[in-house]
Design an enzyme around this catalytic site. Structure first.
Site, PDB file in Angstrom:
ATOM      1  N   ILE A 190       0.825  -1.233   0.128  1.00  0.00           N
ATOM      2  CA  ILE A 190      -0.005  -0.122   0.023  1.00  0.00           C
ATOM      3  C   ILE A 190       0.862   1.273  -0.041  1.00  0.00           C
ATOM      4  O   ILE A 190       0.550   2.104  -0.597  1.00  0.00           O
ATOM      5  CB  ILE A 190      -1.018  -0.099   1.102  1.00  0.00           C
ATOM      6  CG1 ILE A 190      -1.762  -1.309   1.195  1.00  0.00           C
ATOM      7  CG2 ILE A 190      -1.998   1.297   1.114  1.00  0.00           C
ATOM      8  CD1 ILE A 190      -2.687  -1.600   2.396  1.00  0.00           C
ATOM      9  N   ASP A 204      14.930   1.300  10.430  1.00  0.00           N
ATOM     10  CA  ASP A 204      13.744   0.230  11.300  1.00  0.00           C
ATOM     11  C   ASP A 204      13.211   1.241  11.975  1.00  0.00           C
ATOM     12  O   ASP A 204      13.689   1.883  12.983  1.00  0.00           O
ATOM     13  CB  ASP A 204      14.747  -0.559  11.884  1.00  0.00           C
ATOM     14  CG  ASP A 204      14.159  -1.364  12.963  1.00  0.00           C
ATOM     15  OD1 ASP A 204      12.765  -1.171  13.030  1.00  0.00           O
ATOM     16  OD2 ASP A 204      14.794  -2.291  13.716  1.00  0.00           O
ATOM     17  N   SER A 219      -7.234  -1.221  10.260  1.00  0.00           N
ATOM     18  CA  SER A 219      -7.723  -2.335   9.578  1.00  0.00           C
ATOM     19  C   SER A 219      -9.185  -2.805  10.008  1.00  0.00           C
ATOM     20  O   SER A 219      -9.437  -2.574  11.057  1.00  0.00           O
ATOM     21  CB  SER A 219      -6.753  -3.515   9.714  1.00  0.00           C
ATOM     22  OG  SER A 219      -7.373  -4.889   9.313  1.00  0.00           O
ATOM     23  N   TYR A 231      -2.275  -9.377  15.837  1.00  0.00           N
ATOM     24  CA  TYR A 231      -2.262  -8.536  14.713  1.00  0.00           C
ATOM     25  C   TYR A 231      -3.531  -7.525  15.135  1.00  0.00           C
ATOM     26  O   TYR A 231      -3.288  -6.395  15.148  1.00  0.00           O
ATOM     27  CB  TYR A 231      -2.290  -9.022  13.392  1.00  0.00           C
ATOM     28  CG  TYR A 231      -2.641  -8.109  12.189  1.00  0.00           C
ATOM     29  CD1 TYR A 231      -1.903  -7.438  12.079  1.00  0.00           C
ATOM     30  CD2 TYR A 231      -4.069  -8.144  11.926  1.00  0.00           C
ATOM     31  CE1 TYR A 231      -2.266  -6.329  10.768  1.00  0.00           C
ATOM     32  CE2 TYR A 231      -4.486  -7.237  11.073  1.00  0.00           C
ATOM     33  CZ  TYR A 231      -3.700  -6.447  10.353  1.00  0.00           C
ATOM     34  OH  TYR A 231      -3.769  -5.583   9.511  1.00  0.00           O
ATOM     35  N   LYS A 271      -3.941  -3.466  16.023  1.00  0.00           N
ATOM     36  CA  LYS A 271      -4.521  -2.106  15.529  1.00  0.00           C
ATOM     37  C   LYS A 271      -5.369  -1.319  16.487  1.00  0.00           C
ATOM     38  O   LYS A 271      -5.584  -0.526  16.640  1.00  0.00           O
ATOM     39  CB  LYS A 271      -5.092  -2.809  14.304  1.00  0.00           C
ATOM     40  CG  LYS A 271      -4.257  -3.271  13.234  1.00  0.00           C
ATOM     41  CD  LYS A 271      -3.463  -2.221  12.639  1.00  0.00           C
ATOM     42  CE  LYS A 271      -2.328  -2.690  11.488  1.00  0.00           C
ATOM     43  NZ  LYS A 271      -1.356  -1.561  11.224  1.00  0.00           N
ATOM     44  N   TYR A 283      -8.734  -0.109   6.609  1.00  0.00           N
ATOM     45  CA  TYR A 283      -8.693  -0.663   5.391  1.00  0.00           C
ATOM     46  C   TYR A 283      -9.504  -1.967   5.323  1.00  0.00           C
ATOM     47  O   TYR A 283      -9.140  -2.856   6.323  1.00  0.00           O
ATOM     48  CB  TYR A 283      -7.313  -0.828   4.805  1.00  0.00           C
ATOM     49  CG  TYR A 283      -6.284   0.059   5.033  1.00  0.00           C
ATOM     50  CD1 TYR A 283      -6.333   1.254   4.865  1.00  0.00           C
ATOM     51  CD2 TYR A 283      -4.982  -0.475   5.101  1.00  0.00           C
ATOM     52  CE1 TYR A 283      -5.236   2.252   4.803  1.00  0.00           C
ATOM     53  CE2 TYR A 283      -3.638   0.383   5.348  1.00  0.00           C
ATOM     54  CZ  TYR A 283      -4.063   1.748   5.142  1.00  0.00           C
ATOM     55  OH  TYR A 283      -3.065   2.722   5.241  1.00  0.00           O
ATOM     56  N   PHE A 284     -10.230  -2.216   4.512  1.00  0.00           N
ATOM     57  CA  PHE A 284     -10.703  -3.485   4.156  1.00  0.00           C
ATOM     58  C   PHE A 284      -9.742  -4.494   3.483  1.00  0.00           C
ATOM     59  O   PHE A 284      -8.860  -4.453   3.968  1.00  0.00           O
ATOM     60  CB  PHE A 284     -12.240  -3.136   3.531  1.00  0.00           C
ATOM     61  CG  PHE A 284     -13.376  -2.925   4.631  1.00  0.00           C
ATOM     62  CD1 PHE A 284     -13.078  -1.569   5.385  1.00  0.00           C
ATOM     63  CD2 PHE A 284     -14.274  -3.895   5.101  1.00  0.00           C
ATOM     64  CE1 PHE A 284     -14.168  -1.387   6.249  1.00  0.00           C
ATOM     65  CE2 PHE A 284     -14.946  -3.605   6.256  1.00  0.00           C
ATOM     66  CZ  PHE A 284     -14.940  -2.097   6.759  1.00  0.00           C
ATOM     67  N   ASN A 285     -10.086  -5.121   2.371  1.00  0.00           N
ATOM     68  CA  ASN A 285      -9.106  -6.054   1.561  1.00  0.00           C
ATOM     69  C   ASN A 285      -8.332  -5.509   0.436  1.00  0.00           C
ATOM     70  O   ASN A 285      -9.094  -5.556  -0.513  1.00  0.00           O
ATOM     71  CB  ASN A 285      -9.825  -7.331   1.479  1.00  0.00           C
ATOM     72  CG  ASN A 285     -10.083  -8.186   2.759  1.00  0.00           C
ATOM     73  OD1 ASN A 285     -10.692  -7.642   3.570  1.00  0.00           O
ATOM     74  ND2 ASN A 285      -9.848  -9.341   2.371  1.00  0.00           N
ATOM     75  N   ASP A 336     -11.010 -17.146  10.483  1.00  0.00           N
ATOM     76  CA  ASP A 336     -11.748 -16.055   9.401  1.00  0.00           C
ATOM     77  C   ASP A 336     -13.096 -15.682   9.758  1.00  0.00           C
ATOM     78  O   ASP A 336     -14.316 -16.330  10.489  1.00  0.00           O
ATOM     79  CB  ASP A 336     -11.971 -17.295   8.269  1.00  0.00           C
ATOM     80  CG  ASP A 336     -10.611 -17.064   7.344  1.00  0.00           C
ATOM     81  OD1 ASP A 336     -10.005 -16.064   7.248  1.00  0.00           O
ATOM     82  OD2 ASP A 336     -10.896 -17.814   6.158  1.00  0.00           O
TER      83      ASP A 336
HETATM   84  N1  UFG Z   1      -8.873 -17.548   1.262  1.00  0.00           N
HETATM   85  C1  UFG Z   1      -8.944 -18.803   0.634  1.00  0.00           C
HETATM   86  N2  UFG Z   1      -7.874 -19.192   0.259  1.00  0.00           N
HETATM   87  C2  UFG Z   1      -6.607 -18.914   0.248  1.00  0.00           C
HETATM   88  C3  UFG Z   1      -6.658 -17.582   0.967  1.00  0.00           C
HETATM   89  C4  UFG Z   1      -7.533 -16.987   1.236  1.00  0.00           C
HETATM   90  O1  UFG Z   1     -10.035 -19.641   0.487  1.00  0.00           O
HETATM   91  O2  UFG Z   1      -5.498 -19.658   0.005  1.00  0.00           O
HETATM   92  C5  UFG Z   1     -10.355 -16.924   1.453  1.00  0.00           C
HETATM   93  C6  UFG Z   1     -10.237 -16.542   3.180  1.00  0.00           C
HETATM   94  O3  UFG Z   1     -10.471 -17.716   3.857  1.00  0.00           O
HETATM   95  C7  UFG Z   1     -11.130 -15.530   3.228  1.00  0.00           C
HETATM   96  C8  UFG Z   1     -10.780 -14.627   1.932  1.00  0.00           C
HETATM   97  O4  UFG Z   1     -10.199 -15.465   1.005  1.00  0.00           O
HETATM   98  O5  UFG Z   1     -12.376 -15.876   3.217  1.00  0.00           O
HETATM   99  C9  UFG Z   1      -9.810 -13.535   2.120  1.00  0.00           C
HETATM  100  O6  UFG Z   1      -8.822 -13.975   2.757  1.00  0.00           O
HETATM  101  P1  UFG Z   1      -7.361 -13.120   2.806  1.00  0.00           P
HETATM  102  O7  UFG Z   1      -6.520 -13.868   3.552  1.00  0.00           O
HETATM  103  O8  UFG Z   1      -7.153 -12.535   1.343  1.00  0.00           O
HETATM  104  O9  UFG Z   1      -7.951 -11.865   3.444  1.00  0.00           O
HETATM  105  P2  UFG Z   1      -8.420 -11.781   4.989  1.00  0.00           P
HETATM  106  O10 UFG Z   1      -9.878 -11.206   4.786  1.00  0.00           O
HETATM  107  O11 UFG Z   1      -8.400 -12.930   5.890  1.00  0.00           O
HETATM  108  O12 UFG Z   1      -7.395 -10.680   5.748  1.00  0.00           O
HETATM  109  C10 UFG Z   1      -7.488  -9.311   5.512  1.00  0.00           C
HETATM  110  C11 UFG Z   1      -6.117  -8.857   5.584  1.00  0.00           C
HETATM  111  C12 UFG Z   1      -5.687  -8.685   7.280  1.00  0.00           C
HETATM  112  C13 UFG Z   1      -7.056  -8.193   7.913  1.00  0.00           C
HETATM  113  C14 UFG Z   1      -8.377  -9.068   7.592  1.00  0.00           C
HETATM  114  C15 UFG Z   1      -9.455  -8.481   8.321  1.00  0.00           C
HETATM  115  O13 UFG Z   1      -5.173  -9.669   4.922  1.00  0.00           O
HETATM  116  O14 UFG Z   1      -4.541  -7.990   7.243  1.00  0.00           O
HETATM  117  O15 UFG Z   1      -8.543  -8.801   6.279  1.00  0.00           O
HETATM  118  O16 UFG Z   1     -10.517  -9.262   8.252  1.00  0.00           O
HETATM  119  F1  UFG Z   1      -6.729  -8.090   9.242  1.00  0.00           F
END
Ligand code: UFG
Length: 342
Positions: free
Chosen positions: A16, A62, A128, A154, A158, A182-184, A302
């Site tokens: 970002i 750092d 986040s 984590y 935040k 931030y969302f995703n 999740d």
């Molecule tokens: N997913 C899969 N397979 C994978 C990776 C992810 O099915 O190999 C799914 C996850 O289960 C989830 C979706 O894809 O349902 C999104 O997963 P991400 O890992 O891309 O993102 P997250 O929503 O878990 O995490 C993000 C940020 C974090 C933050 C979080 C808050 O990466 O920093 O949103 O909900 F904290």
């Protein structure tokens, strides 16, 4: 005399951060990146140069080392700080909580202490949607939605960082501070010169998809198909990283125009929820190839479904997301192919 264009960007070589540096330069700001490439690579600087036509200013620092960071405040006179530098992997934070608390809290404290010492008034913090935890009731969250207990160290960092910022404000600080939740964040710069650079096997969905399609990984596992959503897979609010970068510019300009100390928090998302299966189908459509995937068990921690109410961002800083999920996936795929060709 402060140069109104000088902005410290911690973690400016990250995903970002690098996109925000590009938008800052495009808008005539003078960003100074501090980074130590622990979660990025020096070639990001070349990518930024390829887009904006100039070498970005960068100091190898750092952020948790206050003496190193202080030297940058002595060298430049900043009018603001955008603080990205932090660890961000949910699973890793469960395995290494002390590393996460030490890094993410120390980094923020150093930035705020130096901001006070050097009288830097504007501060933007990378927060986040993880601070909301699993939303109770409606899945569309506003900034006033109740925060649940964080589901990872984590997420707890935040929440704590936002609390620290709020306490600093209440103590009578002159600073103007903005938490961006931030969302995703997904996608890449449309030129394909910068994008996401996961170290090792990606945790996040989109880089996992693009690396699978590029043949680096065998197969994507979709974590769970029995959630209470339209198609049984989790729903997220995926936001194009360039839209997110633009939110920082709008937010920064809004802060800089304030005449009073203030602290605000805004959601940065699109307002649309997309399921994992919808993401896969969109990828297959925009890339014109089929993806190797299978269903697997749920992933620990999740959230089932969450997306942003974005009205406050529109009202307060005049920002909303312009790019679609198709744009984001096409840009992420373009980036993946381009960097494999290098
Ligand atoms: N997913 C899969 N397979 C994978 C990776 C992810 O099915 O190999 C799914 C996850 O289960 C989830 C979706 O894809 O349902 C999104 O997963 P991400 O890992 O891309 O993102 P997250 O929503 O878990 O995490 C993000 C940020 C974090 C933050 C979080 C808050 O990466 O920093 O949103 O909900 F904290």
């Amino acid at each position: 005399m402060k140069d109104n264009r000088n902005i410290l960007v911690t973690g400016g070589a990250g995903f970002i951060g690098s996109h925000t540096v590009v938008e800052l330069i495009n808008k005539g700001f003078n960003p100074v990146i501090v980074d130590d490439f622990r979660n990025s690579e020096a070639k990001v600087l070349k990518g930024i140069k390829a887009i904006v036509g100039q070498d970005p200013i960068m100091r190898f620092v750092d952020v948790t080392n206050k003496e190193q960071l202080k030297a940058v405040f002595e060298e430049f006179s900043f009018s603001g700080i955008i603080h990205f530098a932090a660890y961000k992997a949910v699973g890793e934070s469960v395995a290494k909580p002390l590393v996460y608390y030490r890094n993410n809290i120390d980094g923020l404290l150093n930035c705020l202490e130096l901001a006070e010492e050097f009288k830097v008034l504007n501060f933007v913090f990378s927060s986040s949607c993880t601070v909301y935890g699993e939303p109770k009731g409606t899945k569309i969250v506003t900034e006033l939605s109740e925060m649940q207990e964080a589901n990872s160290p984590y997420g707890a960092t935040k929440q704590m960082c936002e609390r620290i910022i709020s306490d600093v404000h209440k103590s009578g600080s002159k600073m103007r501070m903005l938490n961006l939740r931030y969302f995703n964040p997904v996608g890449a710069h449309p030129t394909g010169n910068i994008g996401e650079l996961p170290i090792g096997r990606p945790n996040n969905l989109i880089p996992y998809i693009t690396q699978t399609a590029a043949g680096l990984l065998n197969e994507l596992t979709v974590y769970g198909n029995d959630y209470n959503t339209n198609d049984g897979t989790c729903v997220r609010d995926y936001i194009h990283v360039v839209d997110l970068a633009e939110a920082h510019i709008k937010g920064y300009e809004w802060l800089n125009n304030l005449s009073e100390p203030r602290t605000e928090t805004i959601n940065v998302g699109t307002g649309n929820g997309t399921s994992v299966l919808e993401i896969i189908h969109t990828f297959e459509k925009v890339s014109n190839q089929s993806l190797n995937w299978k269903f697997g068990p749920r992933r620990d921690g999740d959230v089932e479904e969450i997306f942003a109410d974005t009205s406050k961002a529109q009202e307060l800083i005049g920002w909303n997301a312009d790019r679609t999920i198709e744009d984001a996936i096409a840009d992420a795929w373009n980036w993946e192919k381009k960097r494999r060709d290098e």
